[in-house]
Write an enzyme that holds these catalytic residues in place. Structure first.
Site, short mmCIF file in Angstrom:
data_model
loop_
_atom_site.label_atom_id
_atom_site.label_comp_id
_atom_site.label_asym_id
_atom_site.label_seq_id
_atom_site.Cartn_x
_atom_site.Cartn_y
_atom_site.Cartn_z
CE1 TYR A 28 33.01 36.29 28.74
CE2 TYR A 28 33.47 34.48 30.24
CZ TYR A 28 32.74 35.61 29.91
OH TYR A 28 31.76 36.05 30.75
N PRO A 59 33.60 31.80 41.90
CG PRO A 59 31.99 33.48 42.07
CD PRO A 59 33.16 32.88 42.80
CB SER A 78 29.07 31.06 37.99
OG SER A 78 28.47 32.07 37.21
CE1 TYR A 80 28.02 38.29 38.07
CE2 TYR A 80 27.77 36.37 36.68
CZ TYR A 80 28.56 37.33 37.26
OH TYR A 80 29.91 37.31 37.04
CB THR A 110 28.66 38.88 41.75
OG1 THR A 110 29.24 37.68 42.25
CG2 THR A 110 29.72 39.69 41.01
CE LYS A 161 33.68 36.95 43.17
NZ LYS A 161 33.72 37.45 41.80
CG HIS A 178 34.41 40.13 38.19
ND1 HIS A 178 33.15 40.02 38.74
CD2 HIS A 178 34.43 39.27 37.15
CE1 HIS A 178 32.45 39.13 38.03
NE2 HIS A 178 33.21 38.66 37.07
NE ARG A 203 41.67 36.00 33.95
CZ ARG A 203 41.36 37.15 34.55
NH1 ARG A 203 41.70 37.35 35.82
NH2 ARG A 203 40.72 38.10 33.90
#
Ligand code: FNR
Length: 386
Positions: free
Chosen positions: A44, A97, A128, A152, A178, A257, A281, A336
């Site tokens: 993921y 996020p 997030s 979101y 986003t 975003k 993203h 990440r």
């Protein structure tokens, strides 16, 4: 103290027999962190859309830009500070996020630990919508941190309003909407391993703690009802018609975003947004789009100083931060790498990552003769073919 002085601290520690506990190299960090994460999180976090060529391009794009060293401009003092939405920050770095960061630490409180990294470093944390702890608990655990909230946009407008109001009340300082993830991208690694944490009821704390969502599920819902209610409302495909409504939800700075086209940036600003966040993203949503860095100069030119431009996707080094600024970003976010740093080394690992990126950025600017962010323009870079 200059950010670059972190190297003195590390060297003095080594002289005292203490070698750094955390990695310096992004690839090394990724490899070691992935070994520390459970399999379902490995795909993921590390995976992306399609054959992941966009994800790879995001990172590779930085090597096609070379910073031009300039001499006789040496300055013992550097200034990496930036003003964003009326507040001065010591550096242009942000924590992007990352929806499963909550799961990335063994105690499953990774959102809180990300905010703790923010508090310890002065770098804002963008929380997030997909958290393991409610946004209020994250805010309360790290009151010193500068925190922004990423939305979101759900199909249920009352739920959207409720999430934004909760973020305002809890002290979040900006709302980041986003735009590129109202539907999940085609992610073969996750599909092959059956991985989608939300469908297993993970990282939904901001929904289950929300009064509007609770009305939608009814009292004491079973886990299946929670997940199916979430699936039913998660992703509203935001269009220009929605922008006035989104704008009306808050007086906080509103940032959008996922913007990669200059026309979209201009029209969003005309529609009242306060910041443009250029990102693909991390190559997790649509493959085939090339590197996000490719779009940054045109987006920045379209914004033309009307609002801050934030950039992410592929930032792995301090030199990358400097290059993104030179290509037009006002602030630069990492994704990440900080999830990996938290997974491997907890808050101390995250702080080391942030301090290392800032130290490298500071020292690159020092050596190459660009003492302030304002000195970094397009003339600081040359395109190179590797
Ligand atoms: C993300 N990203 C993301 N973005 C967002 O707006 N909300 C979210 O919840 C998430 N969740 C998320 C989870 C994971 C595991 C990753 C890796 C990324 C995207 C993130 O904000 C950022 O755009 C990318 O991480 C940038 O790419 P790199 O530099 O991490 O490759």
């Amino acid at each position: 103290m200059a950010f670059g002085d972190y190297q003195i601290e590390l060297s003095l520690g080594a002289l005292g027999g203490v070698l750094p506990a955390h990695p310096f190299d992004a690839a090394d960090l990724e490899q070691r962190a992935l070994a520390a994460l459970p399999p379902e999180l490995q795909t993921y976090v590390a995976g992306g859309a399609g054959d992941e060529s966009t994800q790879r391009a995001n990172v590779a794009a930085f090597e096609r830009h070379a910073l031009v060293p300039r001499m006789f401009r040496a300055s013992a003092e550097r200034d990496l500070s930036v003003e964003l939405f009326g507040r001065r920050y010591d550096s242009p770095l942000l924590l992007a996020p990352v929806g499963v960061v909550g799961l990335c630490t063994p105690d499953q409180h990774g959102d809180i630990h990300a905010a703790e990294v923010a508090a310890a470093t002065g770098v804002p944390y963008i929380g997030s919508t997909l958290m393991s702890d409610p946004l209020e608990d994250v805010a309360a655990a790290a009151p010193e941190a500068s925190k922004w909230f990423q939305l979101y946009t759900p199909k249920n407008r009352d739920l959207a309003a409720s999430l934004v109001q909760r973020a305002e009340r809890a002290g979040y300082e900006a709302i980041v909407v986003t735009l590129d993830t109202w539907v999940p991208g085609w992610r073969p690694r996750d599909l092959a391993s059956g991985n989608f944490p939300q469908l297993r009821g993970k990282v939904l704390a901001n929904y289950t703690s929300d009064p509007v969502f609770q009305q939608m599920t009814g009292p004491d819902p079973d886990p299946g009802t929670v997940v199916m209610t979430w699936v039913g409302t998660f992703g509203h495909p935001v269009t220009w018609e929605d922008l006035p409504w989104l704008r009306s939800l808050t007086d906080l700075p509103l940032i959008v975003k996922g913007v990669c086209h200059p026309d979209d940036a201009r029209r969003a600003l005309d529609g009242g947004v306060d910041g443009i966040y250029c990102s693909n993203h991390g190559g997790r949503q649509a493959n085939g789009g090339g590197a996000a860095l490719t779009w940054l100069p045109e987006v920045a030119a379209a914004v033309d100083g009307r609002a801050p431009v934030i950039f992410d996707s592929g930032v792995r080094t301090g030199a990358d931060v400097v290059k993104a600024i030179a290509l037009g970003a006002d602030a630069v976010a990492i994704g990440r790498p900080y999830a990996y740093a938290l997974a491997l080394g907890g808050v101390a690992g995250g702080v080391h990552l942030v301090r290392s990126l800032l130290a490298e950025a500071d020292l690159v600017m020092a050596v190459d003769g660009y003492p302030t962010l304002a000195d970094l323009g397009p003339e600081a870079l040359r395109s190179v073919h590797l």
